[in-house]
Design an enzyme around this catalytic site. Sequence first.
Site, mmCIF file in Angstrom:
data_model
loop_
_atom_site.group_PDB
_atom_site.id
_atom_site.type_symbol
_atom_site.label_atom_id
_atom_site.label_comp_id
_atom_site.label_asym_id
_atom_site.label_seq_id
_atom_site.Cartn_x
_atom_site.Cartn_y
_atom_site.Cartn_z
ATOM 1 N N LYS A 1 0.816 -1.219 0.000
ATOM 2 C CA LYS A 1 0.000 0.000 0.000
ATOM 3 C C LYS A 1 0.845 1.262 0.000
ATOM 4 O O LYS A 1 0.329 2.349 -0.294
ATOM 5 C CB LYS A 1 -0.967 0.010 1.182
ATOM 6 N N ASP A 2 2.159 1.147 0.290
ATOM 7 C CA ASP A 2 3.045 2.305 0.286
ATOM 8 C C ASP A 2 3.730 2.520 -1.058
ATOM 9 O O ASP A 2 4.428 3.518 -1.241
ATOM 10 C CB ASP A 2 4.139 2.159 1.357
ATOM 11 N N ARG B 1 -7.649 8.285 3.469
ATOM 12 C CA ARG B 1 -8.754 7.349 3.217
ATOM 13 C C ARG B 1 -9.503 7.053 4.515
ATOM 14 O O ARG B 1 -10.738 7.110 4.565
ATOM 15 C CB ARG B 1 -8.217 6.045 2.614
ATOM 16 N N ARG B 2 -8.766 6.736 5.578
ATOM 17 C CA ARG B 2 -9.421 6.436 6.848
ATOM 18 C C ARG B 2 -10.155 7.658 7.375
ATOM 19 O O ARG B 2 -11.262 7.547 7.917
ATOM 20 C CB ARG B 2 -8.394 5.916 7.861
ATOM 21 N N ARG C 1 1.006 10.522 13.239
ATOM 22 C CA ARG C 1 2.012 9.854 12.423
ATOM 23 C C ARG C 1 2.871 8.964 13.305
ATOM 24 O O ARG C 1 2.839 9.030 14.523
ATOM 25 C CB ARG C 1 2.924 10.888 11.734
ATOM 26 N N ARG D 1 2.066 5.083 17.343
ATOM 27 C CA ARG D 1 0.653 5.494 17.288
ATOM 28 C C ARG D 1 -0.122 4.940 18.483
ATOM 29 O O ARG D 1 -0.977 5.628 19.054
ATOM 30 C CB ARG D 1 0.024 5.045 15.975
ATOM 31 N N CYS E 1 -1.437 10.522 -3.015
ATOM 32 C CA CYS E 1 -2.367 10.095 -1.955
ATOM 33 C C CYS E 1 -3.247 11.267 -1.569
ATOM 34 O O CYS E 1 -3.613 11.435 -0.420
ATOM 35 C CB CYS E 1 -1.612 9.534 -0.753
#
Length: 313
Positions: free
Chosen positions: A87-88, A135-136, A153, A159, A246
Amino acid sequence: MSGTDVLATIGTRGSPLAMAQAHEVRDRLARAHNVAPERFAIRPIRTSGDAIQDRALLDAGGKGLFTKELEEALLAGSIDFAVHSSKDVPTFLPDATWLSSFLPREDARDAFISHKAKSLSELPAGAVVGTASLRRQAMVLRLRPDLKVNVIRGNVQTRLRKLAHGEADATLLALAGLKRVGLEKEATRIFEIDEFLPAVGQGAIAVESRRDDTRINALVAAIGDADTEVALNAERSFLALLDGSCRTPIGGHCRVDGDRIHFRGLIISPDGKDFYETAREGARAEAAELGADAARELRDRAGEKFFTLFGGV
């Protein structure tokens, strides 16, 4: 060649999750080629994305910041291949490299984590959800427009520590990442794919190597998973026709079932108010085209104004 000679040098980010992924690749390679894991050296490389902790990545250049330094090392020959969270990985790679192998995909779902509520729906109005993902953020606000979203971040452990210190009332993380670092128990609730569409490539580990390096490409092909490759072909072709950065919230997930695939895609405004969804089913051999066709449909339905307003290509 002696029994201690290094067969290949693996490049990776240095976070605990990235290192866990690199070790998984190394262990799979060792088993596939019947050699000691130590025959594959692991070289941690600090990326721009790791260094930037004070703002969202989209304000600093996008998710390519997690791969840039790794690709530079790959092209310079100081590593033989790089290990990424799929996904990165940006949609477009340097001409000389390619995604040569995908490991079997882990669980692609998102996890809700909170010490104050059992689910997103149970958070009180005005509660703060911390996430670094646009997105989240958008999908949270789509479901709960009465909540607030702040940027948090850092790696998984960072986190979780920020959440424990009260910087947010809840956060969302990829379940696959939690599993890989042994923190799955931290998940308060796991979203189903249909209710919270994952990021393109979520849960999959990708290997990037030089196109012309036949020795390395043959080495890593031995650990590749065909179903994951098919799924990622659909998801990445979907992303490629929508937005290479993104800046537009995008979700996409492909499930492979024998000779058939089932794909769902979503584009959504950052505030969650405007969104367009679609789905495709078809033969696995048509995965890339089905993903691209889904993207073309959403571009047509949303109109170019949607991408202009919300930072698209």
